[in-house]
Design an enzyme around this catalytic site. Sequence first.
Site, PDB file in Angstrom:
ATOM      1  N   GLY A 234      52.455 -15.321 -21.157  1.00 34.63           N
ATOM      2  CA  GLY A 234      52.594 -15.560 -19.730  1.00 34.63           C
ATOM      3  C   GLY A 234      51.432 -14.966 -18.950  1.00 34.63           C
ATOM      4  O   GLY A 234      50.268 -15.112 -19.315  1.00 34.63           O
ATOM      5  N   ALA A 235      51.755 -14.256 -17.888  1.00 37.00           N
ATOM      6  CA  ALA A 235      50.719 -13.698 -17.016  1.00 37.00           C
ATOM      7  C   ALA A 235      49.864 -12.651 -17.701  1.00 37.00           C
ATOM      8  O   ALA A 235      48.761 -12.331 -17.235  1.00 37.00           O
ATOM      9  CB  ALA A 235      51.366 -13.094 -15.777  1.00 37.00           C
ATOM     10  N   GLY A 237      48.518 -13.012 -20.621  1.00 32.41           N
ATOM     11  CA  GLY A 237      47.475 -13.670 -21.397  1.00 32.41           C
ATOM     12  C   GLY A 237      47.966 -14.142 -22.746  1.00 32.41           C
ATOM     13  O   GLY A 237      49.036 -14.738 -22.864  1.00 32.41           O
ATOM     14  N   GLY A 263      52.101 -23.614 -21.642  1.00 36.48           N
ATOM     15  CA  GLY A 263      51.959 -23.313 -23.063  1.00 36.48           C
ATOM     16  C   GLY A 263      51.350 -24.467 -23.830  1.00 36.48           C
ATOM     17  O   GLY A 263      50.543 -24.261 -24.755  1.00 36.48           O
ATOM     18  N   ASP A 264      51.711 -25.684 -23.462  1.00 32.95           N
ATOM     19  CA  ASP A 264      51.136 -26.864 -24.111  1.00 32.95           C
ATOM     20  C   ASP A 264      49.647 -26.959 -23.807  1.00 32.95           C
ATOM     21  O   ASP A 264      48.839 -27.313 -24.670  1.00 32.95           O
ATOM     22  CB  ASP A 264      51.845 -28.128 -23.631  1.00 32.95           C
ATOM     23  CG  ASP A 264      53.357 -28.026 -23.746  1.00 32.95           C
ATOM     24  OD1 ASP A 264      53.826 -27.358 -24.688  1.00 32.95           O
ATOM     25  OD2 ASP A 264      54.055 -28.580 -22.883  1.00 32.95           O
TER      26      ASP A 264
END
Length: 325
Positions: A234-235, A237, A263-264
Amino acid sequence: MIVTVTPNPSIDRTVALPAPLTRGAVQRVTSVTSEPGGKGVNVARALTLARLDAVALLPAADGDPMVTALRAIGVPFRCVPIAEPVRTNLAITESDGTTTKLNERGAALDAAARDALTRGIIDAAEQASWVVLSGSLPPGLPDDWYAEVVARLVPLRCRVAVDTSERPLAALAAAFDHAAPDVIKPNAEELAGLVGASAEELESAAAQGDPEPVAAAARQLVDRGVGAVLATLGAAGAVLVDRTGAWMATPPPIVPRSTVGAGDASLAGYVRAAVAGAEPPRRLRMAVAYGSAAAALPGSALPSPAQLDLDGVAVSTIAPTPASS
């Protein structure tokens, strides 16, 4: 050619709210978007925007709205015909980027459709440099279907990436001795589940600038045969671990708008860099640049190369923790 496989595709409808979601209330929306989706389709969309030769393989009837949408945006595709319509998933995004997803189960695949999809993958893989298997499995496909497909791809020349979760991911992990992909892309929760760790501890450590617990968990999967683990956080990295080392990348500052497809996009960035012959740190940099750019876009929009901030991604080497004496 890069082949992406989406056994459970969807039309992704995203509703944006100007304020936090409130249960039981009537709320006005600021925008509504609708895109052809499913994790593999999203990867193909991002790669197509980068002008790579990608094709999305999925189950859908020729007249399905999913097929119409793919044609409209110019994403090459191949379909295995099925009778049921492709599902519609709903995502609700709030003003701070918080995203709530409501996913339908998906169209069921009978034995004929299952066999046709599997054959289509193997046939396409003969000419592919990468095969990307992504997403949940629809009714009709057993939990070990990804493991079955990976085992059949292993003898071929293509590289294989897998991004899935829950029982299909557990079944794949149980088959790593003969069906280990070249790369898997778990998030912190999925990685923790595979190695018996705490997702909260992994996420907390990464958020505080200590990626070693994530790297240590990923190394366990590499030791079991996986070529590389791209753990998205997520945020915070992402962490990349392969047989040659481990790296952490932190994203540039953004204003988050929607996490749908982030994520893709990260996996698309990794594959794009790999196809170009990039070394692992560069692959990680590209993955995080793609993921952060996607999170800054509305709905399920995916970034073009011009929207990436590669220079804003900081990559560092993770030194293994010394063994205690």
